[in-house]
Motif scaffolding. Structure first.
Motif, PDB file in Angstrom:
ATOM      1  N   HIS A   1      72.534  18.913-115.657  1.00 27.52           N
ATOM      2  CA  HIS A   1      72.604  19.123-114.207  1.00 27.52           C
ATOM      3  C   HIS A   1      71.195  19.226-113.633  1.00 27.52           C
ATOM      4  N   TYR A   2      71.097  19.124-112.327  1.00 30.79           N
ATOM      5  CA  TYR A   2      69.932  19.698-111.649  1.00 30.79           C
ATOM      6  C   TYR A   2      70.410  20.844-110.776  1.00 30.79           C
TER       7      TYR A   2
ATOM      8  N   HIS B   1      76.414  15.603-115.033  1.00 24.74           N
ATOM      9  CA  HIS B   1      77.477  16.154-114.191  1.00 24.74           C
ATOM     10  C   HIS B   1      78.163  15.035-113.402  1.00 24.74           C
TER      11      HIS B   1
ATOM     12  N   ASP C   1      74.263  14.739-109.797  1.00 19.85           N
ATOM     13  CA  ASP C   1      73.221  15.243-110.688  1.00 19.85           C
ATOM     14  C   ASP C   1      73.484  14.915-112.158  1.00 19.85           C
TER      15      ASP C   1
HETATM   16 ZN   LIG Z   1      75.708  20.019-111.625  1.00 21.16          ZN
END
Ligand SMILES: [Zn+2]
Length: 224
Positions: A22-23, A129, A139
């Motif tokens: 993720h970010y 994600h 992300d």
């Molecule tokens: Zn995420």
């Protein structure tokens, strides 16, 4: 590695087979860490890596962290139960999306190498994600260096060989075979292009899209 404890976790009901990247999509790493550890936010991840490469361990790997939300990958609908979630500090598409710094990527490499060994994660199960929630998430996004990670065995990348499946109608069947939820075909195609073919992001799948997913499916079948 620094230890921040997040209260946002519960028990797994599956064994670990996936890693979801993720970010954070927030202004600072500090803001992201406090949100990931705030009981009211009801979100978390196992790790959060700052831009300077500092790794924070938030949830024990044996526990189910809350990072994926409503998601699907390769038959798994409770992605949180089956995955380790890693957040990368980055402002994200809505806040000034920038390339991931080398120090951050180096820390991620070391972390992933350990996770893959500990849990025998297959390379095709190191995903973003956006791959597991194509309708909702972007992300870690198209600036994430998936190809460079795949070269180190951390993820898969298409091989540059000719494969003779070239009919676009096979594209979604192949996406589904690889793991994608293809209920919404357009969203699945965008998620695939964002990860594996950014030159075609936002465009209709073409013969090269088909070639790439066919190569990935073939590699996955070879590893099964
Ligand atoms: Zn995420």
């Amino acid at each position: 590695m620094s230890l921040h404890i997040s209260p946002n976790f519960d028990e797994r009901t599956f064994s670990i087979s996936l890693v979801v990247l993720h970010y954070t999509g927030m202004k600072t790493g500090k803001a992201a860490l406090s949100r990931l550890c705030d009981p009211k936010s009801r979100v978390s991840a196992h790790y959060c890596i700052e831009e300077d490469g500092t790794v924070h361990a938030l949830v024990d790997e044996s526990k189910r962290a809350w990072h994926a939300g409503v998601s699907y990958w390769d038959g798994i609908t409770d992605v949180n139960s089956a995955s380790i979630g890693i957040e990368l500090v980055n402002k994200g598409h809505d806040g000034g999306y920038t390339p991931f710094p080398e120090k951050q990527m180096r820390s991620l490499t070391h972390l992933l190498q350990g996770i893959v060994l500990r849990h025998k994660i297959a390379p095709y199960n190191i995903i973003g994600h956006s791959d597991v929630a194509p309708l909702r998430k972007q992300d870690p996004g198209e600036l994430f260096p998936w190809e460079a990670f795949a070269e180190q065995g951390l993820g898969l990348w298409h091989e540059r060989v000719f494969t003779h499946i070239d009919e676009v109608q096979d594209f979604y069947a192949l996406l589904a075979q690889y793991g994608y939820d293809v209920t919404d075909k357009a969203a699945a195609a965008i998620a695939f292009h964002r990860h594996f073919y950014i030159e075609n992001l936002g465009e209709d799948p073409n013969a090269e899209s088909v070639r790439r997913i066919a190569s990935l499916v073939q590699q996955k079948l070879d590893l099964l």
